[in-house]
Design a protein around this motif. Sequence first.
Motif, mmCIF file in Angstrom:
data_model
loop_
_atom_site.group_PDB
_atom_site.id
_atom_site.type_symbol
_atom_site.label_atom_id
_atom_site.label_comp_id
_atom_site.label_asym_id
_atom_site.label_seq_id
_atom_site.Cartn_x
_atom_site.Cartn_y
_atom_site.Cartn_z
ATOM 1 N N GLU A 15 0.827 -1.213 0.000
ATOM 2 C CA GLU A 15 0.000 0.000 0.000
ATOM 3 C C GLU A 15 0.861 1.263 0.000
ATOM 4 N N PHE A 16 1.882 1.297 0.855
ATOM 5 C CA PHE A 16 2.671 2.522 0.978
ATOM 6 C C PHE A 16 3.630 2.689 -0.206
ATOM 7 N N GLY A 17 4.069 1.550 -0.775
ATOM 8 C CA GLY A 17 4.888 1.606 -1.984
ATOM 9 C C GLY A 17 4.089 2.201 -3.131
ATOM 10 N N PHE A 18 2.816 1.846 -3.192
ATOM 11 C CA PHE A 18 1.937 2.381 -4.231
ATOM 12 C C PHE A 18 1.766 3.894 -4.071
ATOM 13 N N ILE A 19 1.481 4.320 -2.844
ATOM 14 C CA ILE A 19 1.275 5.753 -2.597
ATOM 15 C C ILE A 19 2.545 6.526 -2.973
ATOM 16 N N ASP A 20 3.687 5.926 -2.675
ATOM 17 C CA ASP A 20 4.963 6.546 -3.010
ATOM 18 C C ASP A 20 5.104 6.762 -4.518
ATOM 19 N N LYS A 21 4.571 5.826 -5.303
ATOM 20 C CA LYS A 21 4.699 5.914 -6.763
ATOM 21 C C LYS A 21 3.814 6.976 -7.393
ATOM 22 N N ILE A 22 2.712 7.322 -6.743
ATOM 23 C CA ILE A 22 1.803 8.292 -7.366
ATOM 24 C C ILE A 22 1.933 9.693 -6.768
ATOM 25 N N LYS A 23 2.804 9.825 -5.764
ATOM 26 C CA LYS A 23 2.777 11.078 -4.990
ATOM 27 C C LYS A 23 3.450 12.280 -5.680
ATOM 28 N N GLY A 36 0.716 17.988 1.121
ATOM 29 C CA GLY A 36 -0.112 17.098 0.310
ATOM 30 C C GLY A 36 -0.039 15.689 0.865
ATOM 31 N N ILE A 37 0.199 14.733 -0.013
ATOM 32 C CA ILE A 37 0.253 13.331 0.403
ATOM 33 C C ILE A 37 1.336 13.110 1.454
ATOM 34 N N GLY A 38 1.032 12.311 2.473
ATOM 35 C CA GLY A 38 2.080 11.911 3.418
ATOM 36 C C GLY A 38 1.817 12.161 4.882
ATOM 37 N N ASP A 39 0.731 12.846 5.212
ATOM 38 C CA ASP A 39 0.444 13.034 6.640
ATOM 39 C C ASP A 39 -0.973 12.520 6.923
ATOM 40 N N ASP A 40 -1.472 12.772 8.130
ATOM 41 C CA ASP A 40 -2.807 12.275 8.459
ATOM 42 C C ASP A 40 -3.900 13.013 7.693
ATOM 43 N N CYS A 41 -3.641 14.290 7.387
ATOM 44 C CA CYS A 41 -4.594 15.080 6.596
ATOM 45 C C CYS A 41 -3.805 15.866 5.557
ATOM 46 N N THR A 57 -9.798 11.781 4.088
ATOM 47 C CA THR A 57 -10.842 10.925 3.538
ATOM 48 C C THR A 57 -10.496 9.470 3.781
ATOM 49 N N ASP A 58 -11.509 8.650 3.983
ATOM 50 C CA ASP A 58 -11.305 7.222 4.213
ATOM 51 C C ASP A 58 -12.391 6.433 3.516
ATOM 52 N N LEU A 59 -11.991 5.292 3.007
ATOM 53 C CA LEU A 59 -12.922 4.437 2.272
ATOM 54 C C LEU A 59 -13.078 3.136 3.047
ATOM 55 N N SER A 86 -10.383 11.047 13.889
ATOM 56 C CA SER A 86 -9.085 10.741 14.478
ATOM 57 C C SER A 86 -7.945 11.354 13.657
ATOM 58 N N ASP A 87 -8.056 11.330 12.339
ATOM 59 C CA ASP A 87 -7.006 11.936 11.503
ATOM 60 C C ASP A 87 -6.926 13.457 11.705
ATOM 61 N N ILE A 88 -8.056 14.101 11.906
ATOM 62 C CA ILE A 88 -8.036 15.546 12.191
ATOM 63 C C ILE A 88 -7.366 15.783 13.556
ATOM 64 N N TYR A 160 2.682 18.101 12.605
ATOM 65 C CA TYR A 160 2.845 17.152 11.503
ATOM 66 C C TYR A 160 3.437 15.839 12.001
ATOM 67 N N ARG A 161 3.542 14.871 11.090
ATOM 68 C CA ARG A 161 4.267 13.641 11.416
ATOM 69 C C ARG A 161 5.762 13.925 11.478
ATOM 70 N N ARG A 162 6.223 14.824 10.620
ATOM 71 C CA ARG A 162 7.658 15.130 10.637
ATOM 72 C C ARG A 162 7.928 16.139 11.748
ATOM 73 N N ILE A 230 -2.967 6.474 16.095
ATOM 74 C CA ILE A 230 -2.616 5.068 15.916
ATOM 75 C C ILE A 230 -3.788 4.340 15.277
ATOM 76 N N SER A 231 -3.684 4.169 13.966
ATOM 77 C CA SER A 231 -4.754 3.485 13.235
ATOM 78 C C SER A 231 -4.296 2.107 12.783
ATOM 79 N N ASP A 232 -3.025 1.982 12.416
ATOM 80 C CA ASP A 232 -2.547 0.702 11.866
ATOM 81 C C ASP A 232 -1.743 -0.107 12.874
HETATM 82 P P1 ADP Z 1 -4.178 7.360 7.502
HETATM 83 O O1 ADP Z 1 -3.876 5.930 7.923
HETATM 84 O O2 ADP Z 1 -3.718 8.378 8.486
HETATM 85 O O3 ADP Z 1 -5.609 7.564 7.050
HETATM 86 P P2 ADP Z 1 -3.024 6.607 4.985
HETATM 87 O O4 ADP Z 1 -1.965 5.647 5.408
HETATM 88 O O5 ADP Z 1 -4.330 6.093 4.508
HETATM 89 O O6 ADP Z 1 -3.267 7.631 6.196
HETATM 90 O O7 ADP Z 1 -2.449 7.545 3.861
HETATM 91 C C1 ADP Z 1 -1.139 8.100 3.901
HETATM 92 C C2 ADP Z 1 -1.087 9.321 3.008
HETATM 93 O O8 ADP Z 1 -1.262 8.954 1.636
HETATM 94 C C3 ADP Z 1 -2.147 10.357 3.289
HETATM 95 O O9 ADP Z 1 -1.564 11.630 3.120
HETATM 96 C C4 ADP Z 1 -3.201 10.085 2.211
HETATM 97 O O10 ADP Z 1 -3.956 11.249 1.914
HETATM 98 C C5 ADP Z 1 -2.367 9.656 1.039
HETATM 99 N N1 ADP Z 1 -3.064 8.727 0.110
HETATM 100 C C6 ADP Z 1 -3.514 7.482 0.396
HETATM 101 N N2 ADP Z 1 -4.059 6.901 -0.698
HETATM 102 C C7 ADP Z 1 -3.967 7.802 -1.710
HETATM 103 C C8 ADP Z 1 -4.358 7.809 -3.083
HETATM 104 N N3 ADP Z 1 -4.962 6.745 -3.656
HETATM 105 N N4 ADP Z 1 -4.101 8.921 -3.833
HETATM 106 C C9 ADP Z 1 -3.490 9.984 -3.261
HETATM 107 N N5 ADP Z 1 -3.098 10.048 -1.987
HETATM 108 C C10 ADP Z 1 -3.324 8.976 -1.198
#
Ligand code: ADP
Length: 343
Positions: A15-23, A36-41, A57-59, A86-88, A160-162, A230-232
């Motif tokens: 999952e995190f490798g994927f996010i890294d590729k699109i960020k 932008g991408i990389g923190d709780d919000c 946002t969460d799905l 919780s993320d806020i 922030y996380r950092r 702490i979500s994961d």
């Molecule tokens: P959390 O566990 O706090 O909800 P995630 O681990 O789900 O956070 O997400 C880590 C980061 O990656 C967040 O900044 C989130 O907005 C971003 N992110 C997750 N999935 C996607 C996606 N499909 N496209 C863009 N950003 C994403």
Amino acid sequence: MGKKKERMNFKEIGEFGFIDKIKDNCIVNENLVIKGIGDDCAVVQTENSENYLLITTDLLIEGVHFLLERIPFFDLGYKSLAVNISDISAMGGIPRHALISIAIPQNQKVDNIIELYDGMKEIARLYNIDLVGGDTSSSKSGLFIGITLIGEVKKDEIIYRRGSKIGDIIYVTSYLGDSAGGLDIILNHPNEINNKTYKSLLQAHFRPTPNVNEGRIIATSKIATSMIDISDGISSDLRHICNQSGVGAIIYEEKIPVSNTLKEYCNSYNLDYSKFTLSGGEDYILLFTLPASHAGYIENLFYNHFKKNLYKIGEICKESEISIIDYNRKEKKLEVYGWDHFS
Ligand code: ADP
Ligand code: MG
């Protein structure tokens, strides 16, 4: 190179490798996007405001995040919004407005979905959040719930996380592992579901309590250097703090707060509670760091406000790894057992 990339599958990159590729190349207006991408919000700003907007946002997908035969609809609604709140809280913010998107299978009963909304409205009322819109669709397989929550925080209060520094103390705001204990009851000892002794574990699992007030106290004190919810599971979430801050950490297993109820449950079924506390996840409490010189100050402040303690579980250190000193005083590497959708 290019060919190899194409062949990579999601299981390999995670999952995190994927996010890294699109960020990369996501931001067009650098002046408006603070994070932008990389923190709780996501953190964005509008002109002339002393606050930042926080967006998360969460799905939640039936069969992946929840099983409808295992969670009441009311609790599912409650929990879906709780995880966003919780993320806020993890950035020190105040939750404000929520949008709810939902895809419903044709054969689902209307009353059930209304009950799900009753659960969302209950927690929205408790946290003073307005449900202001969303989107509705039919679904060909299972129930989908997508929630977007907007919050705000003063620019000089955001965390922030950092930002954590070598020598900082690592705190958590409450017990770890109760929610995972509750899940274990549901999955492995369903005969205990109505046992009042374990009510708090099931409550932690079904109706988690996001630490918004705690996050606000930490944020307004302006001394924390980093924070995450702490979500994961702590092994995964502390790693996010370390990666973003470029540091390592050491934690002490005996300092990790465990509720008496979880201990009792684990004793009666001969279970090792460290698997719940270290990698269980879904605790939705806060982990934060601050310089050792401010430890007394934050502990008093917290006690005076909430009449409860903060738990000092370790320190930030130079190494890039996270180690844990276990109950036998042995140091070992803390493996990541947290949730990854593709592993
Ligand atoms: P959390 O566990 O706090 O909800 P995630 O681990 O789900 O956070 O997400 C880590 C980061 O990656 C967040 O900044 C989130 O907005 C971003 N992110 C997750 N999935 C996607 C996606 N499909 N496209 C863009 N950003 C994403
Ligand atoms: Mg989070």
